[in-house]
Design an enzyme around this catalytic site. Structure first.
Site, mmCIF file in Angstrom:
data_model
loop_
_atom_site.group_PDB
_atom_site.id
_atom_site.type_symbol
_atom_site.label_atom_id
_atom_site.label_comp_id
_atom_site.label_asym_id
_atom_site.label_seq_id
_atom_site.Cartn_x
_atom_site.Cartn_y
_atom_site.Cartn_z
ATOM 1 N N CYS A 11 0.856 -1.192 0.000
ATOM 2 C CA CYS A 11 0.000 0.000 0.000
ATOM 3 C C CYS A 11 0.889 1.239 0.000
ATOM 4 C CB CYS A 11 -0.985 -0.032 1.167
ATOM 5 S SG CYS A 11 -0.225 -0.019 2.808
ATOM 6 N N ASN A 14 2.291 1.444 4.394
ATOM 7 C CA ASN A 14 2.574 0.171 5.081
ATOM 8 C C ASN A 14 2.264 0.241 6.580
ATOM 9 O OD1 ASN A 14 5.405 -2.059 5.671
ATOM 10 N ND2 ASN A 14 3.318 -2.610 5.154
ATOM 11 N N CYS A 16 -1.471 0.673 7.359
ATOM 12 C CA CYS A 16 -2.912 0.380 7.463
ATOM 13 C C CYS A 16 -3.305 -0.838 6.627
ATOM 14 C CB CYS A 16 -3.760 1.580 7.033
ATOM 15 S SG CYS A 16 -3.551 3.033 8.083
ATOM 16 N N ARG A 17 -3.469 -0.652 5.317
ATOM 17 C CA ARG A 17 -4.066 -1.699 4.483
ATOM 18 C C ARG A 17 -3.173 -2.935 4.322
ATOM 19 N NH1 ARG A 17 -5.061 2.338 -0.334
ATOM 20 N NH2 ARG A 17 -3.161 3.157 0.650
ATOM 21 N N SER A 18 -1.926 -2.737 3.927
ATOM 22 C CA SER A 18 -1.097 -3.922 3.674
ATOM 23 C C SER A 18 -0.713 -4.683 4.948
ATOM 24 C CB SER A 18 0.131 -3.587 2.810
ATOM 25 O OG SER A 18 0.983 -2.674 3.436
ATOM 26 N N ASP A 129 -8.047 4.072 0.927
ATOM 27 C CA ASP A 129 -7.110 4.426 1.994
ATOM 28 C C ASP A 129 -7.891 4.939 3.205
ATOM 29 O OD1 ASP A 129 -5.167 5.451 3.596
ATOM 30 O OD2 ASP A 129 -4.138 6.550 2.004
HETATM 31 P P1 4NP Z 1 -1.785 2.797 4.111
HETATM 32 O O1 4NP Z 1 -2.391 4.160 4.715
HETATM 33 O O2 4NP Z 1 -1.222 3.140 2.760
HETATM 34 O O3 4NP Z 1 -2.960 1.890 4.026
HETATM 35 O O4 4NP Z 1 -0.724 2.349 5.099
HETATM 36 C C1 4NP Z 1 -1.661 5.343 4.796
HETATM 37 C C2 4NP Z 1 -0.841 5.541 5.864
HETATM 38 C C3 4NP Z 1 -0.118 6.718 5.973
HETATM 39 C C4 4NP Z 1 -0.241 7.688 4.996
HETATM 40 C C5 4NP Z 1 -1.069 7.479 3.916
HETATM 41 C C6 4NP Z 1 -1.763 6.295 3.820
HETATM 42 N N1 4NP Z 1 0.463 8.904 5.120
HETATM 43 O O5 4NP Z 1 0.278 9.790 4.276
HETATM 44 O O6 4NP Z 1 1.270 9.058 6.044
#
Ligand code: 4NP
Length: 165
Positions: A11, A14, A16-18, A129
């Protein structure tokens, strides 16, 4: 000979989703006794959260469903593709970032959007997201991941069989 296959969920951050996909998939694979045959990891295309544990909201949602998340933030490297059998991007922007790392010929049959395997995708291939939204977004991601992981496992079992394990 006991061959192995390797999968990485990817994702943006790294956290939340993954990491959730990694945790849910690890539990599924362990349940089937395949933990020595399927190597599982997750990574982000960004580097902001390298070394960090999963977001507390994602951990809480996972815990509610009996899943313990253990990953630490890591940025996906172009060199990772070589050893991977399957790389699954959570959304189109993650997919595009990964596609820019390697010639398309190297990624065929290896790189897909995660929800390509979602039996209920209805043509929507994005895992949204949840980072900037409310708690409901985390549960939505959980539901997508839970119903998709068994289909990912089917594919990896086929890939294992092809390796004559
Ligand atoms: P992820 O979510 O891609 O599912 O881990 C996010 C976590 C952090 C950020 C964006 C998306 N960020 O901008 O810090």
């Amino acid at each position: 000979m006991n061959s192995t296959v390797e999968v990485c969920f990817v994702c943006l951050g790294n956290i939340c989703r993954s990491p959730l996909a990694q945790g849910v998939f690890e539990a599924l694979v362990k349940n089937e006794g395949l933990q020595d045959r399927i190597i599982i990891s997750s990574a982000g295309v960004g580097n902001w959260h390298v070394g960090n544990p999963p977001d507390a909201r994602m951990q809480q949602t996972a815990r509610k469903h009996g899943i313990h998340l253990t990953s630490r933030g890591r940025q996906f490297q172009a060199g990772d593709f070589k050893r991977m059998d399957l790389v699954l991007a959570m959304d189109q922007s993650n997919l595009s970032a990964l596609q820019q790392m390697q010639p398309a010929s190297e990624l065929q049959d290896k790189l897909f959007l995660f929800r390509t395997f979602d039996p209920d995708n209805n043509g929507d291939l994005e895992v949204p997201d949840p980072y900037y939204g409310g708690d409901h977004g985390f549960e939505t991601v959980y539901q997508m991941v839970e119903r998709t992981c068994p289909k990912v496992l089917e594919r990896l079992k086929t890939q294992l069989a092809k390796k004559h394990g």
